[in-house]
Design a protein around this motif. Sequence first.
Motif, short mmCIF file in Angstrom:
data_model
loop_
_atom_site.label_atom_id
_atom_site.label_comp_id
_atom_site.label_asym_id
_atom_site.label_seq_id
_atom_site.Cartn_x
_atom_site.Cartn_y
_atom_site.Cartn_z
N PRO A 132 0.75 -1.61 -0.12
CA PRO A 132 -0.01 -0.21 -0.11
C PRO A 132 0.94 1.21 -0.43
O PRO A 132 1.95 1.70 0.75
CB PRO A 132 -0.56 0.12 1.58
N ARG A 133 0.52 2.26 -0.63
CA ARG A 133 0.99 3.33 -1.02
C ARG A 133 0.52 4.33 -0.50
O ARG A 133 0.36 5.92 -1.12
CB ARG A 133 2.06 3.49 -2.74
N GLN A 134 -0.28 4.86 -0.91
CA GLN A 134 -1.23 5.54 -1.52
C GLN A 134 -1.12 7.00 -0.04
O GLN A 134 -1.95 5.56 0.72
CB GLN A 134 -2.81 5.85 -1.88
N GLY A 151 3.47 -1.53 -6.88
CA GLY A 151 5.35 -1.99 -7.07
C GLY A 151 6.08 -1.22 -7.97
O GLY A 151 5.53 -0.75 -8.16
N LYS A 152 7.03 -0.93 -6.93
CA LYS A 152 7.67 -0.65 -7.36
C LYS A 152 9.48 -1.40 -7.35
O LYS A 152 9.72 -2.69 -6.05
CB LYS A 152 8.16 0.98 -7.10
N MET A 153 10.75 -0.70 -8.12
CA MET A 153 12.73 -1.28 -7.32
C MET A 153 12.88 -0.52 -5.85
O MET A 153 13.37 -0.09 -5.93
CB MET A 153 13.20 -1.09 -8.44
N LYS A 154 12.30 -1.17 -5.16
CA LYS A 154 13.47 -0.85 -4.06
C LYS A 154 14.74 -0.73 -3.63
O LYS A 154 15.19 -0.34 -3.61
CB LYS A 154 12.75 -1.12 -2.33
N HIS A 190 11.70 4.97 -9.20
CA HIS A 190 10.98 5.09 -7.70
C HIS A 190 9.22 5.31 -8.33
O HIS A 190 8.51 5.59 -7.51
CB HIS A 190 10.70 7.23 -7.34
N GLU A 191 9.30 5.52 -9.46
CA GLU A 191 7.78 5.74 -9.42
C GLU A 191 6.82 3.68 -9.46
O GLU A 191 8.17 3.20 -9.79
CB GLU A 191 7.35 5.51 -11.70
N SER A 192 6.02 3.64 -9.29
CA SER A 192 5.38 2.81 -8.96
C SER A 192 4.16 2.11 -9.97
O SER A 192 3.65 3.30 -10.07
CB SER A 192 5.16 2.08 -7.48
N PHE A 193 3.41 0.71 -9.83
CA PHE A 193 2.24 0.92 -10.92
C PHE A 193 1.19 -0.17 -10.17
O PHE A 193 2.09 -1.00 -8.73
CB PHE A 193 2.98 -0.04 -12.29
N PRO A 194 0.26 -0.04 -9.83
CA PRO A 194 -1.08 0.70 -10.47
C PRO A 194 -0.85 2.12 -9.85
O PRO A 194 -0.93 2.97 -10.48
CB PRO A 194 -1.69 -0.08 -10.57
N TYR A 195 -0.97 2.08 -8.78
CA TYR A 195 -1.08 3.64 -7.55
C TYR A 195 0.63 4.18 -7.95
O TYR A 195 1.85 3.55 -7.36
CB TYR A 195 -1.06 3.36 -6.48
N ASN A 196 0.48 5.55 -8.26
CA ASN A 196 2.33 5.87 -8.79
C ASN A 196 2.50 6.89 -7.49
O ASN A 196 1.75 7.94 -7.66
CB ASN A 196 2.33 5.91 -10.50
N GLU A 197 3.50 6.48 -7.57
CA GLU A 197 4.44 7.60 -6.48
C GLU A 197 4.52 8.53 -6.96
O GLU A 197 5.08 9.46 -6.50
CB GLU A 197 5.20 6.85 -5.14
N GLY A 198 5.41 8.67 -8.45
CA GLY A 198 5.53 9.54 -9.36
C GLY A 198 6.82 9.43 -9.14
O GLY A 198 8.14 8.95 -8.45
N MET A 199 7.68 10.12 -9.60
CA MET A 199 9.15 10.89 -9.81
C MET A 199 8.89 12.08 -8.70
O MET A 199 9.02 12.65 -8.49
CB MET A 199 10.07 10.63 -10.74
N ILE A 200 10.48 12.14 -7.99
CA ILE A 200 11.17 13.21 -7.09
C ILE A 200 11.90 13.83 -7.82
O ILE A 200 12.75 13.94 -8.52
CB ILE A 200 11.67 11.92 -5.64
N HIS A 201 12.08 15.09 -7.01
CA HIS A 201 12.56 16.18 -7.92
C HIS A 201 13.10 17.12 -6.97
O HIS A 201 12.62 17.25 -5.71
CB HIS A 201 11.43 17.16 -8.97
N TYR A 202 13.68 17.38 -7.14
CA TYR A 202 15.52 17.90 -6.12
C TYR A 202 14.10 19.84 -5.38
O TYR A 202 14.21 19.61 -4.33
CB TYR A 202 16.92 18.88 -7.04
N LYS A 203 13.39 20.38 -6.33
CA LYS A 203 12.77 20.93 -5.92
C LYS A 203 11.81 20.66 -4.50
O LYS A 203 11.48 21.53 -3.89
CB LYS A 203 12.31 22.28 -6.54
N ASP A 204 11.36 19.29 -4.61
CA ASP A 204 10.66 19.04 -3.68
C ASP A 204 11.34 18.90 -2.57
O ASP A 204 10.72 18.76 -1.31
CB ASP A 204 10.10 17.62 -4.36
N GLY A 205 12.18 18.85 -2.01
CA GLY A 205 12.71 18.69 -0.71
C GLY A 205 13.15 17.70 -0.08
O GLY A 205 13.23 16.34 -0.89
N GLY A 206 13.03 17.10 1.09
CA GLY A 206 13.11 16.40 2.01
C GLY A 206 14.32 15.54 2.24
O GLY A 206 15.08 15.82 1.48
N VAL A 207 14.51 15.18 2.68
CA VAL A 207 15.86 14.64 3.98
C VAL A 207 16.70 13.81 2.93
O VAL A 207 15.48 12.84 2.08
CB VAL A 207 15.45 13.88 4.95
#
Length: 411
Positions: free
Chosen positions: A105-107, A130-133, A211-228
Amino acid sequence: MRFVPTLAALASLICTASANAQSTGNEPSSGGVQKAASTMADGDAQPIGDFPKLSFDTLFNFELAGMSASAGPSRHFMPSLRFDSTLLVDLTDQLSLDGLFQFKPRQPLSASDPNQNLFINQGAGRREGGKMKELYLRYGNFRVGKFVQDFGRAYALLPGPYAADFIEEPEQGYEPSDMIGGEWLHVFESELGGWRQLTVSAFMVDRTFLHESFPYNEGMIHYKDGGVGNTRLPENIMVTFDNLNMPIGHWGQLTWQASVIRWGKTYGAERGERWATLGGDLAIPLRRSVASTLRQDYSQIRLYVEGAIRHNFNGFADRQRDYLSGSIEYLSGRWLFDATTTQRWTTDPIQPLQKDELYTGTIGFNLPSQTTISASVARELVDHRTGVYAGIRLTRTLTTCSRCLLKGRAY
């Protein structure tokens, strides 16, 4: 002994230590020192033959669970599926390709839900993806690619399916997942006082398609998203010392770890974070004779304690989050009983202290077919909101292939 950081150890661990892995239901990870002993055994027993060799294992978790909140909306009992598949391709005796595909579960919970911070890593009512961890190349004592850093072990080792809710993932917990970088491992030759290793790595957040997942897609991370960890370059540095199976007299063995991470300053943050952790588990066999093992009547008590600190939490200067986790697990034949707790404190120069608490209990039974049935209940307090999460989980380990030869034959 983990002479090389490879998921072959994980495959061996899943198959040979189902009493622990199946009872927890937590995802496997190549970052944990728990793989060390199985890597040594697996390496010693490796069949002789032509390369490449292929290993593939899957850990399935099916759950029926829900949450009752003291105020606000609850979550009805709903089914949830999670599985972790590990792939190891030995290209030579030194070079391998390792992967971990994770479906879970990722949503995110709705931002309008006043209980969105309760049990944020559990499955009820959330869509799966699902995605490649992990996906990396290993050559000798080096590896490069996407992998979970060897920092802390409670998110993988605390018994019970809900025990790691406070400490999984890097946003609210301290699991350094979704990172890409390189690692060097040194194993000390002397085994007096246990098997010891030193790990040094440099890494950054995965901003690739992995970082993208299927069928629920978390999407890609961008630098301006910040985060640790979301720095421009792999400037986040970790140093970890592991001591595995240190004898405690003639009655037990202690495995412990000390680790620190220096995180770089990310977009929009005031400071870079500083992490530190210290933890260990003590295994005490009770009925350990060969006869009791053959009768499947082996018995032991396992104690685990781990503490962690996140200084400059979420990039705010002098904000800090502290964690303290503990568990006791009793194994008697096919039966498993465990109780865990995590206490979490968030302090800030301006904001008042926030104290969060998590308590869990689990009863499990190991079937002969590498299958575990467990019933668990957990109580969580987060920022003055309380919820009780309960469910039944079925865990199954499937080994499709273990060091299979893709060409040639063993001899």
